[in-house]
Design a protein around this motif. Structure first.
Motif, PDB file in Angstrom:
ATOM      1  N   ASN A 141      -9.212   4.502   0.271  1.00 48.07           N
ATOM      2  CA  ASN A 141      -7.753   4.475   0.130  1.00 48.07           C
ATOM      3  C   ASN A 141      -7.206   3.054   0.257  1.00 48.07           C
ATOM      4  N   LEU A 142      -7.768   2.298   1.191  1.00 46.47           N
ATOM      5  CA  LEU A 142      -7.385   0.896   1.336  1.00 46.47           C
ATOM      6  C   LEU A 142      -7.707   0.125   0.064  1.00 46.47           C
ATOM      7  N   LEU A 143      -8.903   0.299  -0.461  1.00 50.77           N
ATOM      8  CA  LEU A 143      -9.324  -0.446  -1.646  1.00 50.77           C
ATOM      9  C   LEU A 143      -8.459  -0.096  -2.855  1.00 50.77           C
ATOM     10  N   PHE A 144      -8.132   1.191  -2.999  1.00 43.18           N
ATOM     11  CA  PHE A 144      -7.249   1.585  -4.093  1.00 43.18           C
ATOM     12  C   PHE A 144      -5.888   0.908  -3.952  1.00 43.18           C
ATOM     13  N   THR A 145      -5.370   0.873  -2.734  1.00 43.75           N
ATOM     14  CA  THR A 145      -4.059   0.279  -2.501  1.00 43.75           C
ATOM     15  C   THR A 145      -4.072  -1.211  -2.820  1.00 43.75           C
ATOM     16  N   VAL A 146      -5.127  -1.907  -2.424  1.00 40.99           N
ATOM     17  CA  VAL A 146      -5.256  -3.330  -2.764  1.00 40.99           C
ATOM     18  C   VAL A 146      -5.235  -3.511  -4.276  1.00 40.99           C
ATOM     19  N   ALA A 147      -6.059  -2.749  -4.983  1.00 40.07           N
ATOM     20  CA  ALA A 147      -6.147  -2.879  -6.431  1.00 40.07           C
ATOM     21  C   ALA A 147      -4.823  -2.517  -7.104  1.00 40.07           C
ATOM     22  N   ALA A 165       6.021   0.601   2.206  1.00 38.72           N
ATOM     23  CA  ALA A 165       6.988   1.168   1.263  1.00 38.72           C
ATOM     24  C   ALA A 165       7.703   0.073   0.490  1.00 38.72           C
ATOM     25  N   GLU A 166       8.047  -1.021   1.173  1.00 37.13           N
ATOM     26  CA  GLU A 166       8.689  -2.118   0.453  1.00 37.13           C
ATOM     27  C   GLU A 166       7.706  -2.776  -0.508  1.00 37.13           C
ATOM     28  N   ALA A 167       6.469  -2.956  -0.051  1.00 34.85           N
ATOM     29  CA  ALA A 167       5.474  -3.660  -0.859  1.00 34.85           C
ATOM     30  C   ALA A 167       5.176  -2.939  -2.161  1.00 34.85           C
ATOM     31  N   VAL A 168       5.170  -1.599  -2.141  1.00 37.54           N
ATOM     32  CA  VAL A 168       4.846  -0.850  -3.359  1.00 37.54           C
ATOM     33  C   VAL A 168       6.086  -0.360  -4.092  1.00 37.54           C
ATOM     34  N   SER A 169       7.274  -0.749  -3.620  1.00 36.32           N
ATOM     35  CA  SER A 169       8.500  -0.343  -4.315  1.00 36.32           C
ATOM     36  C   SER A 169       8.523  -0.945  -5.714  1.00 36.32           C
ATOM     37  N   MET A 170       9.169  -0.246  -6.634  1.00 39.01           N
ATOM     38  CA  MET A 170       9.249  -0.723  -7.999  1.00 39.01           C
ATOM     39  C   MET A 170       9.916  -2.091  -8.073  1.00 39.01           C
ATOM     40  N   ARG A 229      -2.358 -11.407   2.005  1.00 40.97           N
ATOM     41  CA  ARG A 229      -1.797 -12.015   3.208  1.00 40.97           C
ATOM     42  C   ARG A 229      -0.597 -11.242   3.749  1.00 40.97           C
ATOM     43  N   GLU A 230       0.374 -10.944   2.883  1.00 43.43           N
ATOM     44  CA  GLU A 230       1.635 -10.373   3.328  1.00 43.43           C
ATOM     45  C   GLU A 230       1.574  -8.862   3.531  1.00 43.43           C
ATOM     46  N   VAL A 231       0.792  -8.178   2.727  1.00 38.12           N
ATOM     47  CA  VAL A 231       0.738  -6.715   2.823  1.00 38.12           C
ATOM     48  C   VAL A 231      -0.386  -6.257   3.742  1.00 38.12           C
ATOM     49  N   SER A 239       1.105  14.853  -8.498  1.00 40.95           N
ATOM     50  CA  SER A 239       0.084  15.053  -7.461  1.00 40.95           C
ATOM     51  C   SER A 239       0.009  13.778  -6.625  1.00 40.95           C
ATOM     52  N   THR A 240      -0.172  13.963  -5.324  1.00 41.96           N
ATOM     53  CA  THR A 240      -0.055  12.850  -4.379  1.00 41.96           C
ATOM     54  C   THR A 240      -1.203  11.852  -4.482  1.00 41.96           C
ATOM     55  N   THR A 241      -0.864  10.574  -4.455  1.00 42.34           N
ATOM     56  CA  THR A 241      -1.824   9.488  -4.369  1.00 42.34           C
ATOM     57  C   THR A 241      -1.738   8.898  -2.957  1.00 42.34           C
ATOM     58  N   THR A 242      -2.872   8.770  -2.307  1.00 45.38           N
ATOM     59  CA  THR A 242      -2.898   8.251  -0.925  1.00 45.38           C
ATOM     60  C   THR A 242      -2.989   6.738  -0.936  1.00 45.38           C
ATOM     61  N   LEU A 243      -2.021   6.098  -0.311  1.00 47.84           N
ATOM     62  CA  LEU A 243      -2.022   4.647  -0.157  1.00 47.84           C
ATOM     63  C   LEU A 243      -2.183   4.319   1.330  1.00 47.84           C
ATOM     64  N   SER A 244      -2.882   3.219   1.608  1.00 48.64           N
ATOM     65  CA  SER A 244      -3.131   2.870   3.009  1.00 48.64           C
ATOM     66  C   SER A 244      -3.339   1.365   3.156  1.00 48.64           C
ATOM     67  N   ARG A 245      -2.882   0.841   4.298  1.00 49.63           N
ATOM     68  CA  ARG A 245      -3.134  -0.573   4.605  1.00 49.63           C
ATOM     69  C   ARG A 245      -4.314  -0.731   5.551  1.00 49.63           C
TER      70      ARG A 245
END
Length: 298
Positions: free
Chosen positions: A18-24, A104-109, A129-131, A291-297
């Protein structure tokens, strides 16, 4: 690689997936491309000698970032021939993403559009660095730069983003209230109600990808935006419905025409009025809005 090593590699990859997907996704703005990056990451990870890896998370993030950077550079070339405005691919997210204010801010449109104005390396450095609060040495290893250079890139990218990111934030409750007013207005074809919830300086960016009608350039101003939306739905002569949802960690509307998904509207709200409206209609970008996509830091 023997079975034991394969099991260890698989366990580590799944634990951090989930972390790796979020980074990509943060680097690319595309869930489809992010999934491809994860496949490439796994193929490279499976060949690594686990005994040589001190920090599995860092090593996996490094591989993912490198693959994402390669794809981002290729995407930049493709975007030059993209028809109309390009918006990030929206993803339906779980409540925990909305609760993580920074994510939420980082992935906002709105912010992901700002990231589009960075160079590929600047974007990767900023995201890590920031996220994800990655240290400079790890970022340097991921992007192929020295730690000193990475610090300079991070400073430059942060200054660039800070100058363009939304200056004022409102609560999810205030955003939902504005979206509810907007929803009622488009479902009842109420031009007056629509105009009342749009800020005078509202900007509409619409992505049809050359498949669905969309303005080729941003539309600015409440009168132009309101009449375009009102006229567009009026001409469709179909049943319009909109459902409040959470996309990219923020309140959004899933819009249907005659029961079929027409697109996703993401919003930026200030002072109880909509100041930014991002409408993704390209069908190729709508595969992850139901369908839900899981995002994680982490």
């Amino acid at each position: 690689m023997d079975d034991h090593a394969t099991d260890a590699a698989t366990t580590a990859f799944v634990a951090h997936r989930n972390l790796l997907f979020t980074v990509a996704y943060e680097v690319l703005g595309s869930a489809v491309e992010a999934e491809d990056v994860l496949q490439e990451t796994w193929l490279r990870w499976a060949k690594v000698d686990m005994e040589d890896v001190r920090d599995q998370r860092a090593y996996l993030v490094r591989i993912t970032t490198r693959q994402a950077l390669n794809r981002l550079r290729a995407m930049r070339r493709r975007k030059e021939t993209y028809i109309g405005q390009w918006l990030p691919e929206p993803v339906l997210t779980s409540p925990d993403v909305a609760e993580d204010v920074e994510l939420a801010e980082a992935v906002s449109m709105a912010l992901m559009l700002v990231l589009e104005t960075l160079s590929p390396t600047e974007r990767a450095v900023f995201v890590l660095r920031e996220v994800f609060d990655t240290d400079y040495d790890e970022i340097a290893a991921a992007v192929g730069k020295s730690p000193t250079a990475v610090r300079q890139i991070a400073h430059r990218a942060r200054r660039h983003v800070d100058a363009r990111r939304p200056l004022q934030t409102v609560s999810p409750r205030e955003t939902r209230a504005a979206l509810e007013s907007f929803r009622r207005a488009i479902e009842t074809n109420d031009l007056h109600g629509l105009m009342s919830v749009l800020a005078p300086e509202v900007v509409l960016v619409s992505d049809g990808g050359g498949v669905k009608p969309a303005p080729p350039r941003p539309i600015v101003g409440a009168d132009k935006v309101g009449r375009l939306i009102h006229g567009g739905y009026d001409k469709n002569h179909g049943a319009i419905s909109a459902t409040l949802t959470v996309v990219n960690g923020n309140p959004a509307l899933l819009v249907r025409l005659n029961g079929d998904v027409d697109g996703v509207m993401a919003f930026r709200v200030e002072g109880a009025r909509i100041i930014g409206l991002y409408y993704v209609r390209n069908p190729e970008k709508l595969s992850r809005v139901e369908s839900t996509t899981t995002l994680s830091r982490r």
